[in-house]
Design an enzyme around this catalytic site. Structure first.
Site, short mmCIF file in Angstrom:
data_model
loop_
_atom_site.label_atom_id
_atom_site.label_comp_id
_atom_site.label_asym_id
_atom_site.label_seq_id
_atom_site.Cartn_x
_atom_site.Cartn_y
_atom_site.Cartn_z
N ARG A 8 6.53 -0.89 -6.50
CA ARG A 8 6.90 -1.21 -5.10
C ARG A 8 8.37 -1.58 -5.03
O ARG A 8 9.07 -1.28 -4.06
CB ARG A 8 6.03 -2.33 -4.54
CG ARG A 8 6.19 -3.64 -5.26
CD ARG A 8 5.52 -4.81 -4.55
NE ARG A 8 5.39 -5.92 -5.47
CZ ARG A 8 5.41 -7.20 -5.12
NH1 ARG A 8 5.54 -7.55 -3.86
NH2 ARG A 8 5.28 -8.15 -6.02
N GLU A 56 -0.88 -1.68 12.43
CA GLU A 56 -0.68 -0.54 11.53
C GLU A 56 -1.05 0.80 12.16
O GLU A 56 -0.43 1.82 11.87
CB GLU A 56 -1.50 -0.76 10.24
CG GLU A 56 -1.05 -1.97 9.42
CD GLU A 56 -1.56 -3.31 9.95
OE1 GLU A 56 -2.42 -3.33 10.87
OE2 GLU A 56 -1.10 -4.37 9.46
N PHE A 81 -4.27 -1.21 4.41
CA PHE A 81 -4.06 -1.06 5.86
C PHE A 81 -3.48 0.32 6.20
O PHE A 81 -3.68 0.80 7.31
CB PHE A 81 -3.16 -2.19 6.36
CG PHE A 81 -3.57 -3.54 5.83
CD1 PHE A 81 -4.91 -3.92 5.87
CD2 PHE A 81 -2.66 -4.41 5.24
CE1 PHE A 81 -5.33 -5.14 5.35
CE2 PHE A 81 -3.07 -5.63 4.72
CZ PHE A 81 -4.40 -6.00 4.77
N HIS A 107 0.75 -2.36 -3.03
CA HIS A 107 -0.38 -3.25 -3.31
C HIS A 107 -1.70 -2.49 -3.40
O HIS A 107 -2.72 -2.91 -2.87
CB HIS A 107 -0.46 -4.37 -2.26
CG HIS A 107 0.70 -5.32 -2.32
ND1 HIS A 107 1.98 -4.93 -2.02
CD2 HIS A 107 0.76 -6.64 -2.62
CE1 HIS A 107 2.80 -5.96 -2.14
NE2 HIS A 107 2.10 -7.01 -2.52
N ASP A 115 -4.83 -12.28 -4.31
CA ASP A 115 -5.26 -12.13 -2.90
C ASP A 115 -6.71 -11.67 -2.79
O ASP A 115 -7.36 -11.88 -1.77
CB ASP A 115 -4.35 -11.14 -2.16
CG ASP A 115 -3.13 -11.84 -1.56
OD1 ASP A 115 -3.07 -13.09 -1.62
OD2 ASP A 115 -2.25 -11.14 -1.03
N ARG A 165 1.76 -3.66 -7.12
CA ARG A 165 2.43 -4.95 -7.01
C ARG A 165 2.93 -5.44 -8.38
O ARG A 165 3.91 -6.17 -8.46
CB ARG A 165 1.43 -5.97 -6.45
CG ARG A 165 1.91 -7.39 -6.50
CD ARG A 165 1.00 -8.34 -5.74
NE ARG A 165 1.57 -9.67 -5.73
CZ ARG A 165 1.19 -10.66 -6.54
NH1 ARG A 165 0.23 -10.47 -7.41
NH2 ARG A 165 1.78 -11.85 -6.48
#
Ligand SMILES: Cc1ncc(C[n+]2csc(CCOP(=O)(O)OP(=O)(O)O)c2C)c(N)n1
Ligand SMILES: [Mg+2]
Lengths: 313, 275
Positions: A8, A56, A81, A107, A115, A165
């Site tokens: 990323r 989104e 998303f 991610h 998360d 990530r």
């Protein structure tokens, strides 16, 4: 070995780098520019970065509209998303009219870590792969991520770029060649073909060392383009080795493993064992613990390689 | 508006209604109700307001139109045919397997269609993207979009509304076709999205409410929209679903139903009498 860097991060840096060369490049974000690393681009080109807020679906369709007027939009958010929430917008606003929109999804997979399940998308390759004409790029390190970004810019049509990530070692150098749709043989072998993508390429290379120590010769193939799949290479390697293991940080349903099985079933039926998330949701935890828990390890690739070899005949 | 211009626009709108009805009749399927309600707006847009070149449909400085309520493609196709983007004869191929005229607008197939739509709520966002791109690249073209009142129940319409106001897309003009009906019944009974004027105003838009079948009001609304330089404009057009065909007017059942031969002939005769 160079410092570790997440794909990323390489993505954000690449956008900022290529922003000079490609003046039509613009970036859309949904309140995650710090996490997706598009903030790097935003800092350098503030008037070419547009925040869409936490919306989104709208962002995907906005990017579609912007592309019809000659811009090259990247839109970024977490894979969950981009390929989940906005699936229908990606399909209908972007892919059906084959518009020149790039989806920078970060991610992806279990390596999101703490998360947990709501943010660990292991279904994005499956949803994106089911859309006609979608190109899916899943780079294995920062160098490849940078090349993937430029290849996506130069490709006319929708591209889904999958970034992670987790900081990873850089394994490719400046001589590495990247071509959309062309798999890369990282090491030749004869007993089993290990076809990997994304961060599992690192595990595959480690598995090769372990297997070599046991007298097993593994071929390692990096599939950075999951769609269109390099079927020629997959078929050739499977024919040569007679057994295949796929490895991906994604559900074993619908991802690279499925694509390889679909390819081989109709061409050279070959035993294929899939390493991936076994049709379950993720959970919170430190990444190494999670990788272990979900079998996303060199050790699991080794075990599956031996089992696949045992299925030969 | 001058009497002659009004008569001409009225004639064009009737032709659009006849073309839309013919398309739906030929296909034995499609959406006549919302095509009839938006026809006067379509006539004004393509014959008085928008800067387009039928001989060069992809001309990059053209004004754009997005039929966000994509199911009313018959109105869009009939308008484009009337304007000369393609032969009117094509309307009879609507929804056939070998036709470019898909059930919902396909920008890659049909000259003059600026955005692929059909899934409600997506088109208005795409229109925002076009308007943003125009501002960003210093182009002066304007972007128009037709949104259904039922469609306005989609959350994405309001995401787009927020976006357009936030990015000050004054080159965007949406028309809300307030015909009061959707598939399952009146909008106020299915899932009341009203009041649209207060909602759009609260979202930061310039709001103009008109009778969507009155060319004087249509003209002054689009003129006022162009004078607003810091906000997007929504023209809330009070319309009659099925307008122009007596048995279709205000009837929920004509949202997505095709007339039989007898009904078609009656409808065409009624419309012809309005020419
Ligand atoms: C996302 C989505 N959901 C459902 C539909 C099915 N659908 C087609 S038309 C329609 C009703 C639309 O009503 P409205 O927006 O008021 O259109 P109009 O009255 O102008 O025909 C629905 C629910 C769709 N096309 N897209
Ligand atoms: Mg309606």
């Amino acid at each position: 070995m160079a410092d570790k860097i997440a794909t990323r991060e390489a993505y954000g840096n690449a956008l900022a780098e290529f922003g000079d060369k490609y003046p039509n490049l613009v970036v859309f974000d949904a309140d995650l520019s710090a996490a997706t690393k598009t903030g790097v681009f935003k800092k350098k080109f503030p008037d070419r970065h547009f925040n869409c807020g936490i919306a989104e679906g709208n962002m995907a369709s906005v990017a579609a509209g912007a592309s019809t007027a000659g811009l090259i939009p990247f839109f970024s958010t977490f894979a969950m998303f981009a390929a989940g929430r906005a699936f229908e917008q990606v399909r209908n606003s972007i892919a059906y009219p084959h518009l020149n929109v790039k989806i920078g999804a970060t991610h992806a997979g279990i390596s999101v870590g703490e998360d947990g399940a709501t943010h660990q998308c292991c279904e994005d390759i499956a949803t994106m792969r089911s859309i006609p004409g979608m190109v899916i790029l899943n780079p294995a390190d920062a160098a490849e991520a940078r090349l993937a970004v430029e290849a996506a810019i130069n490709y006319e049509g929708p591209v889904y770029l999958r970034f992670g990530r987790l900081a990873l070692p850089v394994i490719f150098d400046e001589n590495y060649k990247f071509e959309i749709g062309r798999g890369v043989v990282l090491a030749e072998g004869t007993d089993v073909s290990i076809i990997a993508t994304g961060l599992m390429v690192h595990e595959a290379l480690a598995a090769r060392e372990i297997l070599a120590g046991e007298g097993i010769s593994a071929e390692i193939i990096n599939i950075h383009t999951i769609k269109p799949l390099d079927t020629e290479l997959v078929i050739a390697s499977a024919s040569k080795c007679g057994a295949v293991v796929t490895a991906e940080e994604h559900n074993i349903i619908g991802g690279l493993g499925s694509a390889v099985c679909e390819t081989l079933a109709g061409a050279v039926p070959t035993p294929v064992l899939r390493v991936g998330v076994e049709d379950t949701f993720g959970r919170s935890g430190k990444v190494p613990a999670l990788m272990e828990m979900y079998g996303l390890t060199a050790a699991n690739i080794v075990a599956k390689a031996k089992a696949a070899i045992a299925l030969k005949k | 508006m001058e009497q002659a211009k009004k008569a001409e626009l009225s004639r064009i709108a009737t032709n659009i209604r006849m073309g839309a009805l013919t398309a739906v009749f030929s296909a034995s399927s499609g959406h006549p109700g919302g095509s009839m309600s938006i026809a006067d707006i379509m006539a004004y847009l393509y014959f008085s307001e928008m800067n387009v070149k039928p001989e060069d449909p992809k001309w990059e400085d053209r004004d754009r139109f997005v039929m966000s309520k994509g199911h009313t493609s018959p109105a869009l196709y009939a308008t484009l045919a009337e304007k000369g983007f393609f032969d009117k004869e094509l309307l009879t191929t609507f929804r056939q397997a070998d036709s470019i005229l898909q059930g919902h607008p396909d920008m890659k197939a049909v000259p003059g269609v600026d955005m692929t739509t059909g899934s409600l709520g997506l088109g208005i966002s795409a229109a925002c993207g076009m308007a943003l791109a125009a501002k960003h690249t210093g182009k002066t073209f304007r972007v128009y979009a037709a949104v259904g009142d039922g469609e306005s129940e989609e959350g994405q319409v309001w995401e787009a509304a927020m976006f357009a106001a936030h990015h000050k897309l004054s080159n965007l003009c949406a028309v809300l076709d307030l015909n009061g009906l959707q598939i399952d019944g009146p909008i106020t009974e299915v899932m009341n999205p009203t009041p649209h004027d207060e909602k759009f105003r609260a979202f930061g838009w310039n709001v103009i409410v008109i009778n969507g079948h009155d060319f004087d009001q249509i003209e002054s609304a689009f003129e006022a929209a162009k004078k607003c330089t810091d906000k997007p404009t929504v023209i809330i057009a009070n319309t009659v679903k099925g307008k122009g065909v007596s048995y279709m007017e205000n009837q929920v059942s004509w949202h997505g139903a095709a007339p039989n031969k007898e009904q078609y002939e009656q409808g065409m005769a009624e419309l012809a009498a309005q020419l």
